[in-house]
Design a protein around this motif. Structure first.
Motif, short mmCIF file in Angstrom:
data_model
loop_
_atom_site.label_atom_id
_atom_site.label_comp_id
_atom_site.label_asym_id
_atom_site.label_seq_id
_atom_site.Cartn_x
_atom_site.Cartn_y
_atom_site.Cartn_z
N VAL A 16 0.65 -1.18 -0.24
CA VAL A 16 -0.04 -0.05 -0.01
C VAL A 16 0.89 1.29 0.02
CG1 VAL A 16 -1.46 1.28 1.49
CG2 VAL A 16 -1.86 -1.08 1.14
N VAL A 17 1.83 1.34 0.70
CA VAL A 17 2.78 2.28 0.71
C VAL A 17 3.46 2.56 -0.48
CG1 VAL A 17 4.98 3.38 2.07
CG2 VAL A 17 3.23 2.30 3.41
N VAL A 18 3.87 1.50 -1.02
CA VAL A 18 4.62 1.82 -2.54
C VAL A 18 3.64 2.24 -3.45
CG1 VAL A 18 5.69 0.41 -4.36
CG2 VAL A 18 6.37 -0.10 -2.03
N ILE A 19 2.48 1.65 -3.84
CA ILE A 19 1.37 2.10 -4.36
C ILE A 19 0.93 3.86 -4.13
CG2 ILE A 19 -1.06 2.18 -4.98
CD1 ILE A 19 -0.87 -1.24 -4.74
N VAL A 20 1.12 3.90 -3.01
CA VAL A 20 0.58 5.64 -2.55
C VAL A 20 1.68 6.44 -3.00
CG1 VAL A 20 0.35 7.01 -0.80
CG2 VAL A 20 -0.73 5.13 -0.69
N MET A 21 3.02 6.07 -3.02
CA MET A 21 4.16 6.62 -3.17
C MET A 21 4.24 6.98 -5.02
SD MET A 21 7.01 5.32 -0.65
CE MET A 21 8.34 6.21 -1.20
N ILE A 22 3.81 5.75 -5.30
CA ILE A 22 3.77 6.04 -6.90
C ILE A 22 2.84 6.84 -7.58
CG2 ILE A 22 3.80 4.48 -8.95
CD1 ILE A 22 4.98 1.93 -7.67
N ALA A 23 1.55 6.78 -7.07
CA ALA A 23 0.65 7.46 -7.38
C ALA A 23 0.83 8.93 -7.07
CB ALA A 23 -0.52 7.04 -6.70
N GLU A 24 1.35 9.49 -6.16
CA GLU A 24 1.80 10.75 -5.66
C GLU A 24 2.71 11.26 -6.68
OE1 GLU A 24 0.16 12.65 -3.75
OE2 GLU A 24 -1.27 11.44 -3.15
N ALA A 25 3.61 10.42 -6.89
CA ALA A 25 4.72 10.85 -7.74
C ALA A 25 4.46 11.19 -9.23
CB ALA A 25 5.89 9.76 -7.73
N ILE A 26 3.36 10.13 -9.61
CA ILE A 26 2.67 10.69 -11.07
C ILE A 26 1.91 11.98 -10.86
CG2 ILE A 26 1.16 9.94 -12.53
CD1 ILE A 26 1.84 6.99 -11.78
N GLY A 27 1.15 12.23 -10.13
CA GLY A 27 0.38 13.58 -9.75
C GLY A 27 -0.91 13.63 -10.51
N ILE A 28 -1.33 14.55 -10.66
CA ILE A 28 -2.64 14.90 -11.29
C ILE A 28 -2.13 15.32 -12.84
CG2 ILE A 28 -4.73 16.56 -11.70
CD1 ILE A 28 -4.39 17.12 -8.84
N LEU A 29 -2.87 14.71 -13.94
CA LEU A 29 -2.61 14.61 -15.11
C LEU A 29 -4.02 15.01 -15.78
CD1 LEU A 29 -0.62 11.46 -15.87
CD2 LEU A 29 0.18 13.52 -15.63
N LYS A 30 -3.68 16.11 -16.76
CA LYS A 30 -5.06 16.58 -17.56
C LYS A 30 -4.80 16.41 -19.07
CE LYS A 30 -6.07 20.59 -14.65
NZ LYS A 30 -6.26 22.02 -14.59
N ILE A 31 -5.65 15.50 -19.67
CA ILE A 31 -5.65 15.06 -20.98
C ILE A 31 -6.68 15.92 -21.67
CG2 ILE A 31 -5.87 13.47 -22.36
CD1 ILE A 31 -5.02 11.44 -20.22
N PRO A 32 -6.45 16.82 -22.38
CA PRO A 32 -7.33 17.63 -23.30
C PRO A 32 -8.16 16.64 -24.40
CG PRO A 32 -5.08 18.14 -23.89
CD PRO A 32 -5.12 17.28 -22.79
N ILE A 33 -9.36 16.58 -24.45
CA ILE A 33 -9.98 15.85 -25.65
C ILE A 33 -10.95 16.69 -26.36
CG2 ILE A 33 -9.96 13.76 -24.29
CD1 ILE A 33 -12.63 14.06 -23.03
N GLY A 34 -10.55 17.76 -26.93
CA GLY A 34 -11.64 18.73 -27.95
C GLY A 34 -12.29 19.76 -26.76
N PHE A 35 -13.37 19.48 -26.58
CA PHE A 35 -14.31 20.50 -25.78
C PHE A 35 -13.90 20.64 -24.40
CE2 PHE A 35 -16.78 16.50 -26.09
CZ PHE A 35 -16.71 16.08 -24.78
#
Length: 276
Positions: A16-35
């Motif tokens: 769980v600790v490893v998963i949380v650290m990886i997820a936080e390292a990736i951070g928030i991603l915004k993917i534009p999809i047209g509108f």
């Protein structure tokens, strides 16, 4: 007497600790999809990684995660989410004026719980040919309070219990993804006020609430406090008024629809008795 954690539990916490650290390292991603844009939150990555190491899906992890560890994981979900719900509850007070301004809309939205019946029940019975499992699966979105209602009335070993548990597991696995993607997309269409979308986040699930509000705040950051307050108030009402709506409206209505569409079927009490 001091007791040490079993090895399986230590492995679970470490993963769980490893998963949380990886997820936080990736951070928030915004993917534009047209509108609009799709907001990907760390909680989504954590869910995806959790699914990937599930022994039922990836057999190799079965050597590390055995039954005691996976059983503990299921128990810890409710405990771990309590501080999160408490934090959201504290956001209601400072924004009580805006919550009160929503007034009847915030309360009447609980009638939306009946929408699962009219959409899911016909599919469950007439398309997929489900039996009494359709009652537990379609009378609500089957979060913890709804499971408690089914467990009390029918028992979780009953067909109704199997249907409710199936939806609960499905919602836990993919519901967070759906709730993270839909609100920003719907907001970009300009059809609904952001306050209405914030209220829609409070369906009684902590993970869905986090994903939904995170996505909305990502596209409307200047209304962060209002979004969090309305979503929290909506979630609290779902646990309160939504539970009564389930007991006195949704479940009896679903029972009646099932008996009407499948005349001659056994009653819930008989099924529960048989399950025992």
């Amino acid at each position: 007497m001091h007791r040490t954690l079993p090895f399986q539990h230590l492995v679970l916490h470490a993963l769980v600790v490893v998963i949380v650290m990886i997820a936080e390292a990736i951070g928030i991603l915004k993917i534009p999809i047209g509108f609009g844009a799709v907001i990907l939150l760390p909680i989504l990555y954590a869910f995806a990684m959790g699914i990937a190491i599930n022994p039922a899906i990836f057999k190799a992890t079965g050597k590390l995660l055995k039954a005691p560890g996976t059983k503990l994981a299921g128990t810890m979900i409710t405990i771990a989410i309590m501080p999160f719900i408490a934090k959201f509850g504290t956001t209601v007070g400072p924004k009580i004026a805006e919550v009160a301004a929503a007034g009847p809309a915030l309360i009447l939205q609980e009638l939306g719980n009946l929408g699962t019946i009219f959409i899911a029940f016909p599919l469950a019975v007439f398309v997929f040919g489900m039996g009494r499992e359709a009652i537990g699966a379609s009378y609500s979105i089957d979060r913890e309070p709804n499971l408690a209602v089914i467990a009390d009335k029918y028992g979780l070993n009953s067909p109704e219990g199997a249907g409710a548990m199936g939806v609960y597991a499905t919602g836990t696995l993919i519901g967070t993804f759906v709730f993270a993607l839909l609100p920003p997309l719907i907001h970009s269409l300009g059809l609904f006020d952001v306050r209405a979308l914030a209220m829609s986040c409070g369906v009684g699930s902590g993970s869905m609430l986090a994903a939904c509000t995170g996505g909305l705040v990502g596209v409307v950051p200047d209304q962060k406090e209002a979004i969090l307050a309305l979503a929290a108030a909506s979630n609290i009402l779902t646990y309160a008024t939504g539970l009564y709506a389930a007991v006195f409206l949704a479940l009896p209505l679903t029972e009646w629809l099932y008996k009407t569409s499948r005349p001659g079927t056994a009653s819930g009490d008989l099924v529960k008795g048989a399950a025992k």
